[in-house]
Scaffold this motif. Structure first.
Motif, PDB file in Angstrom:
ATOM      1  N   ASP A 119     -80.121  12.301  75.631  1.00  0.00           N
ATOM      2  CA  ASP A 119     -79.403  12.936  76.519  1.00  0.00           C
ATOM      3  C   ASP A 119     -78.459  13.945  75.711  1.00  0.00           C
ATOM      4  N   LYS A 125     -77.290  23.309  80.869  1.00  0.00           N
ATOM      5  CA  LYS A 125     -78.256  23.963  81.330  1.00  0.00           C
ATOM      6  C   LYS A 125     -78.277  25.517  80.833  1.00  0.00           C
ATOM      7  N   ILE A 167     -79.845   6.037  84.218  1.00  0.00           N
ATOM      8  CA  ILE A 167     -80.821   6.897  83.687  1.00  0.00           C
ATOM      9  C   ILE A 167     -81.820   6.116  82.897  1.00  0.00           C
ATOM     10  N   THR A 209     -83.657  19.773  82.283  1.00  0.00           N
ATOM     11  CA  THR A 209     -82.288  19.593  82.754  1.00  0.00           C
ATOM     12  C   THR A 209     -82.231  18.635  83.798  1.00  0.00           C
ATOM     13  N   LYS A 210     -81.004  18.043  83.968  1.00  0.00           N
ATOM     14  CA  LYS A 210     -80.396  17.027  84.908  1.00  0.00           C
ATOM     15  C   LYS A 210     -79.982  17.636  85.915  1.00  0.00           C
ATOM     16  N   PRO A 211     -79.809  17.800  87.216  1.00  0.00           N
ATOM     17  CA  PRO A 211     -80.879  16.389  87.637  1.00  0.00           C
ATOM     18  C   PRO A 211     -82.390  16.935  87.665  1.00  0.00           C
ATOM     19  N   PHE A 212     -83.288  16.101  87.444  1.00  0.00           N
ATOM     20  CA  PHE A 212     -84.768  16.448  87.135  1.00  0.00           C
ATOM     21  C   PHE A 212     -85.718  15.726  88.296  1.00  0.00           C
ATOM     22  N   SER A 213     -86.620  16.244  88.395  1.00  0.00           N
ATOM     23  CA  SER A 213     -87.916  15.920  89.267  1.00  0.00           C
ATOM     24  C   SER A 213     -88.573  14.717  88.488  1.00  0.00           C
ATOM     25  N   ASP A 265     -75.791   6.738  80.010  1.00  0.00           N
ATOM     26  CA  ASP A 265     -75.948   6.161  81.501  1.00  0.00           C
ATOM     27  C   ASP A 265     -76.985   5.347  81.713  1.00  0.00           C
ATOM     28  N   GLY A 295     -77.640  17.704  81.142  1.00  0.00           N
ATOM     29  CA  GLY A 295     -77.021  18.215  82.066  1.00  0.00           C
ATOM     30  C   GLY A 295     -76.708  19.605  81.708  1.00  0.00           C
TER      31      GLY A 295
END
Length: 140
Positions: free
Chosen positions: A69, A101, A23, A119-123, A20, A99
């Motif tokens: 990824d 999880k 990303i 894990t995505k989405p992430f902070s 991506d 992604g």
């Protein structure tokens, strides 16, 4: 003019392997904004594992830190992790950014030698802290 301490910094090769482009760009920006005094950073992004291995980046002398990824065409993060940790016999620090999880996927990556798993989405803040923690381990 560079000071002596800047000239003596060890190189840290950070490779972002994610298909991506958004990303990739975001991670490069985040890493460039982080204040990492201990190392001179060399950051490169790759679309997949095959492109990464063909670059022969791991042949560079210095510490290596990969952000992988979990889900990519050609060669996914788990396949890259397996190759780096078992086939190449090099010590490489790895953060999985995936992604996927499920506890089974996370367990598999950690058992194969990933240093951390996000894990995505992430902070962004959490990712910065986890990257900083891995870099601290590299300096010890």
């Amino acid at each position: 003019m560079e000071t002596t301490s800047e000239q003596n910094k060890k190189k840290l090769f950070i490779s972002i392997i994610d298909n991506d482009a958004i990303i990739q760009t975001m991670l490069v920006r985040i890493l460039n904004m982080m204040n990492i005094d201990q190392f001179e950073l060399d950051i490169k992004a790759y679309e997949d594992g095959l492109q990464f291995f063909e670059s022969q980046r791991l042949d560079n002398t210095g510490e290596h830190f990969l952000i992988l990824d979990g889900i990519m065409p050609v060669m996914d993060g788990i396949e890259i992790l397996q190759k780096v940790k078992s086939d190449l016999g090099k010590h490489v620090y790895v953060l999985m950014l995936s992604g996927r999880k499920s506890p089974a996927e996370i367990d598999k990556a950690l058992k194969l030698g990933a240093d951390d798993y996000v894990t995505k989405p992430f902070s962004i803040k959490e990712l910065q802290i986890r990257v900083q923690q891995i870099i601290q381990r590299i300096t010890q």
